[in-house]
Design a protein around this motif. Sequence first.
Motif: not given
Length: 320
Positions: A264-268, A270-285
Amino acid sequence: MNLSQIKKHAIAHKLTDSHDEWLRQRNKGLGGSDAGAVLGLNPYKSAYTLWAEKTGLIDSHIPDNEAMRVGRDLEQYVAERFTEATGLKVQKSGYSFQSKEHPWMLGNVDRLIVGENAGLECKTANALTHTDYEGGDIPPSYYAQCYHYMAVTGADAWYIAILVMGKGFHWFRIERDEDEIQALVEAEKEFWSKVQTKEAPDPDGSDSTSETLAKLYPESFDEEVELDYMEDTLQEREALEAKIKDLTAQKKELDAQLKEEMKTAQKGVCGLYSISWKTQKRTSFDKESYRADHPDEYTDYLTTTTTRPFVVRKRKGARA
């Protein structure tokens, strides 16, 4: 650098105030800004696109934009900063130049160095540029442009000054290198012969070439061509597709392993690397629901676009 020095190597043409006339003259040969494209070093324009422009198959005119305006307006400022940094005086020539030995090589130089057989190219760069100017890096297309001008004018060296907007000012001196110049001349000579014969250079995989092909052939007609002579190309393409599919599957597997560790973490990190796995919401027509509820109004807002999807597949029952 003075006109008498240049005229030993080039014909001097008085510059015109007409932008349209300047464009017409520019298409009669290859200018310094074309050198990088000829060599495949311009990230924005391929040799194929340049060939299509020079042969008149597509319009070479680029609508004026803010970046182009800024570059023109700041040219004098960059020249002044160069003089301030180096102590070298510069001047405009008032002429464009055409090589006597290679008439298709043209040069509209920014400045000439006073008292030295050299010239100056003035550049502005976006603050987000990835080029490490502080570390001494210069985009390869800039090198090609400077060697082109040396080939046309007979200069011993060419300076280049770059203003990185809001971040810094850098200048470099590029010495004349006969081997580099000769290689450039030969490449441009071969390219210009293709312009004259209208024999297209081999297309590459750049966005520039893809966009040019779409301009040249925007619509298809009900006809079929035999491409038996390109079977090797199609087989190579099929092999690449298989590799891409396999590599994509491997990448997805690695992504899944990382996601399992992150939970459930949104950020990871590791050394030279960063990881993003963030919840996003999008409104569409919801256009399908709107069409069902308002069928008459829906058609009033429909637009038609023309595309040519490129699809390659094996024919059923075809024999090799």
